[in-house]
Design a protein around this motif. Structure first.
Motif, PDB file in Angstrom:
ATOM      1  N   LEU A   1      36.248 -32.607 109.820  1.00 20.71           N
ATOM      2  CA  LEU A   1      35.698 -32.634 108.967  1.00 20.71           C
ATOM      3  C   LEU A   1      33.756 -32.974 109.761  1.00 20.71           C
ATOM      4  N   SER A   2      34.168 -34.096 110.810  1.00 20.35           N
ATOM      5  CA  SER A   2      32.565 -34.146 111.282  1.00 20.35           C
ATOM      6  C   SER A   2      31.969 -32.794 112.204  1.00 20.35           C
ATOM      7  N   ARG A   3      32.808 -32.271 113.105  1.00 18.18           N
ATOM      8  CA  ARG A   3      32.246 -31.457 113.852  1.00 18.18           C
ATOM      9  C   ARG A   3      31.650 -30.088 112.920  1.00 18.18           C
ATOM     10  N   TRP A   4      33.091 -29.649 111.782  1.00 15.66           N
ATOM     11  CA  TRP A   4      32.209 -28.846 110.601  1.00 15.66           C
ATOM     12  C   TRP A   4      30.948 -28.541 110.237  1.00 15.66           C
ATOM     13  N   TRP A   5      30.415 -29.962 109.713  1.00 16.80           N
ATOM     14  CA  TRP A   5      29.475 -31.117 109.374  1.00 16.80           C
ATOM     15  C   TRP A   5      28.206 -30.650 110.104  1.00 16.80           C
ATOM     16  N   PHE A   6      28.756 -31.224 111.909  1.00 19.47           N
ATOM     17  CA  PHE A   6      27.792 -31.138 112.703  1.00 19.47           C
ATOM     18  C   PHE A   6      27.013 -29.278 112.295  1.00 19.47           C
ATOM     19  N   GLU A   7      27.953 -28.702 112.814  1.00 17.90           N
ATOM     20  CA  GLU A   7      27.803 -26.994 112.819  1.00 17.90           C
ATOM     21  C   GLU A   7      26.789 -27.108 111.088  1.00 17.90           C
ATOM     22  N   HIS A   8      26.870 -27.622 110.500  1.00 15.47           N
ATOM     23  CA  HIS A   8      26.533 -27.177 108.843  1.00 15.47           C
ATOM     24  C   HIS A   8      24.764 -27.968 108.576  1.00 15.47           C
ATOM     25  N   LEU A   9      24.415 -28.845 109.786  1.00  9.32           N
ATOM     26  CA  LEU A   9      23.553 -29.921 109.946  1.00  9.32           C
ATOM     27  C   LEU A   9      22.398 -29.195 110.905  1.00  9.32           C
TER      28      LEU A   9
ATOM     29  N   ASP B   1      19.539 -27.880 111.776  1.00 12.27           N
ATOM     30  CA  ASP B   1      17.809 -28.632 112.098  1.00 12.27           C
ATOM     31  C   ASP B   1      18.243 -30.274 112.638  1.00 12.27           C
ATOM     32  N   VAL B   2      19.082 -30.620 112.766  1.00 14.37           N
ATOM     33  CA  VAL B   2      18.920 -32.105 112.569  1.00 14.37           C
ATOM     34  C   VAL B   2      19.700 -32.665 113.917  1.00 14.37           C
ATOM     35  N   PRO B   3      19.224 -32.698 115.091  1.00 14.87           N
ATOM     36  CA  PRO B   3      19.732 -33.276 117.011  1.00 14.87           C
ATOM     37  C   PRO B   3      21.218 -34.195 116.618  1.00 14.87           C
ATOM     38  N   ASN B   4      22.358 -33.655 116.786  1.00 13.00           N
ATOM     39  CA  ASN B   4      23.187 -34.884 116.445  1.00 13.00           C
ATOM     40  C   ASN B   4      24.257 -35.156 118.938  1.00 13.00           C
ATOM     41  N   HIS B   5      25.158 -36.135 118.265  1.00 13.17           N
ATOM     42  CA  HIS B   5      25.383 -36.454 119.889  1.00 13.17           C
ATOM     43  C   HIS B   5      26.139 -35.916 120.510  1.00 13.17           C
ATOM     44  N   LEU B   6      26.968 -34.423 119.869  1.00 14.19           N
ATOM     45  CA  LEU B   6      28.147 -33.859 119.436  1.00 14.19           C
ATOM     46  C   LEU B   6      27.836 -33.198 121.026  1.00 14.19           C
TER      47      LEU B   6
ATOM     48  N   LEU C   1      14.179 -42.324 109.650  1.00 14.51           N
ATOM     49  CA  LEU C   1      15.389 -42.886 109.337  1.00 14.51           C
ATOM     50  C   LEU C   1      15.605 -42.390 107.916  1.00 14.51           C
ATOM     51  N   ARG C   2      14.677 -43.311 107.073  1.00 13.46           N
ATOM     52  CA  ARG C   2      14.838 -42.737 105.756  1.00 13.46           C
ATOM     53  C   ARG C   2      14.728 -41.605 105.953  1.00 13.46           C
ATOM     54  N   ASP C   3      13.653 -40.629 106.021  1.00 16.30           N
ATOM     55  CA  ASP C   3      13.469 -39.139 105.459  1.00 16.30           C
ATOM     56  C   ASP C   3      14.384 -38.694 106.113  1.00 16.30           C
ATOM     57  N   THR C   4      14.786 -38.865 107.363  1.00 19.79           N
ATOM     58  CA  THR C   4      16.106 -37.972 107.803  1.00 19.79           C
ATOM     59  C   THR C   4      17.625 -37.456 107.419  1.00 19.79           C
ATOM     60  N   SER C   5      17.236 -39.044 106.515  1.00 21.88           N
ATOM     61  CA  SER C   5      18.350 -39.299 105.919  1.00 21.88           C
ATOM     62  C   SER C   5      19.333 -38.585 104.596  1.00 21.88           C
ATOM     63  N   LEU C   6      17.611 -38.609 103.640  1.00 18.46           N
ATOM     64  CA  LEU C   6      17.160 -37.926 102.522  1.00 18.46           C
ATOM     65  C   LEU C   6      17.156 -36.515 102.837  1.00 18.46           C
ATOM     66  N   HIS C   7      16.996 -36.380 103.996  1.00 20.65           N
ATOM     67  CA  HIS C   7      17.089 -34.761 104.265  1.00 20.65           C
ATOM     68  C   HIS C   7      18.613 -33.780 103.689  1.00 20.65           C
ATOM     69  N   MET C   8      19.076 -34.377 104.700  1.00 18.00           N
ATOM     70  CA  MET C   8      20.587 -34.820 105.353  1.00 18.00           C
ATOM     71  C   MET C   8      22.169 -34.877 103.422  1.00 18.00           C
ATOM     72  N   TYR C   9      21.378 -35.762 103.369  1.00 19.14           N
ATOM     73  CA  TYR C   9      21.894 -35.718 102.318  1.00 19.14           C
ATOM     74  C   TYR C   9      21.182 -34.976 100.871  1.00 19.14           C
TER      75      TYR C   9
ATOM     76  N   THR D   1      14.687 -39.011 126.333  1.00 21.93           N
ATOM     77  CA  THR D   1      13.644 -37.899 125.311  1.00 21.93           C
ATOM     78  C   THR D   1      13.157 -39.391 124.518  1.00 21.93           C
ATOM     79  N   GLY D   2      14.087 -39.544 124.115  1.00 19.56           N
ATOM     80  CA  GLY D   2      13.316 -40.848 122.827  1.00 19.56           C
ATOM     81  C   GLY D   2      13.750 -40.118 121.358  1.00 19.56           C
ATOM     82  N   GLU D   3      13.908 -38.902 121.624  1.00 18.36           N
ATOM     83  CA  GLU D   3      14.763 -38.503 119.926  1.00 18.36           C
ATOM     84  C   GLU D   3      15.425 -39.187 119.693  1.00 18.36           C
ATOM     85  N   LEU D   4      15.662 -38.658 118.115  1.00 19.01           N
ATOM     86  CA  LEU D   4      16.708 -39.552 117.233  1.00 19.01           C
ATOM     87  C   LEU D   4      17.020 -38.417 116.702  1.00 19.01           C
ATOM     88  N   VAL D   5      18.439 -39.217 116.949  1.00 21.18           N
ATOM     89  CA  VAL D   5      20.102 -38.186 117.021  1.00 21.18           C
ATOM     90  C   VAL D   5      21.231 -38.505 116.035  1.00 21.18           C
ATOM     91  N   LEU D   6      21.377 -37.883 115.425  1.00 18.67           N
ATOM     92  CA  LEU D   6      22.608 -37.833 114.276  1.00 18.67           C
ATOM     93  C   LEU D   6      23.404 -38.791 115.135  1.00 18.67           C
TER      94      LEU D   6
END
Length: 284
Positions: free
Chosen positions: A59-67, A69-74, A174-182, A209-214
């Motif tokens: 499920l996590s892998r699937w959701w990473f693919e469906h988000l 526009d949000v950088p993730n750690h995978l 953190l707030r804005d990215t979380s609300l966007h992903m929700y 890079t200092g980039e915020l990552v899911l």
């Protein structure tokens, strides 16, 4: 239960439901292994839920693919994941993690409902009077928690307290990215006959890079409440696909003192079936 030994990997930490490994030759990656263990109210329960680790990893892998526009750690290339844990492990980037559980609520229930009944607000966010268990909120709200030490409860905090922990710019991210992903996940879930009542995200900064990552797991049955939309519309609220069955049983049979009771076979079976049904309805 001890963590499995994986050739080429060094076990570095055990969480309530996950094991963490680093490669013998450090390269900036980690191996995040989901176990079948189940926890409730910050306590690991027995027995485990068969197949849970593999289902939640899928499920996590699937959701990473469906988000996208949000950088993730995978890590893109997962070929280094050992065969013994391939179905329940993810190769991820090492990050500087933020000490904040980024909870977003679209509906009022659980600990948020209890806080609302006491104060009329959740994490400092004032809500309309008269809300009942399971009511949809006027708009999704960011209700963070502080990541406590392992084994301790993660207390709810206000946005101002998040600012004090990580600074105003990161807190806003953190707030804005979380609300966007929700919002994205809620729409996708609704298209599949599901309501995403609430969920929890975790983030870290890329050390280069200092980039915020899911990070961590994302939108799984352990970190989220999913409800059946048709049942909700019929007035049957809280018909879910998560570990609420376990939470409810433990609340009824344990006062929080001493060791928790062993989960009965029917609760284990029902919970496993709910996890599997959620994956089928989302991923299929």
């Amino acid at each position: 239960m001890s963590a499995p030994q994986l050739p080429g990997w060094r076990h570095v930490a055990s969480g309530k439901v996950r094991e963490l490994y680093r490669p013998q030759v450090a390269d900036g990656t980690m191996l995040l292994v989901a176990t079948d263990r189940v926890s409730a109210f910050d306590v690991v329960l027995t027995p485990a839920i068969p197949g849970k680790g593999a289902l939640l990893t899928r499920l996590s892998r699937w959701w990473f693919e469906h988000l996208p526009d949000v950088p993730n750690h995978l890590v893109a290339d997962q070929s280094a994941v050992p065969r013994a844990v391939r179905d329940r492990a993810m190769l991820v980037r090492s990050l500087h993690m933020h000490p904040v559980e980024c909870v977003v609520r679209g509906y009022l229930t659980g600990s948020g409902l209890l806080e609302y009944r006491r104060t009329g607000a959740v994490c400092g966010v004032a809500l309309p009077a008269g809300l009942q268990d399971g009511d949809r909120l006027p708009e999704p709200i960011f209700t963070p928690a502080f990541k406590a030490e392992p084994g301790e409860h993660d207390p709810n905090i206000t946005f101002d307290e998040v600012v004090a922990l990580v600074g105003s710019e990161t807190a806003a991210g953190l707030r804005d990215t979380s609300l966007h992903m929700y919002a994205t996940a809620e729409r996708i879930s609704r298209e599949r006959g599901l309501l995403l009542a609430d969920t929890k995200f975790e983030f870290g900064d890329d050390p280069v890079t200092g980039e915020l990552v899911l990070a961590d797991e994302v939108l799984t049955s352990d970190s989220s409440r999913y409800w059946d939309a048709a049942a909700y519309d019929e007035g049957r609220r809280g018909v879910g696909f998560d570990k609420q069955i376990v939470r409810d049983w433990i609340q009824e049979h344990w006062d929080g003192k001493g060791s928790p009771p062993v989960l009965p076979p029917e609760i284990v079976t029902q919970t496993a079936a709910r996890y599997a049904e959620l994956v089928d309805r989302l991923v299929s």
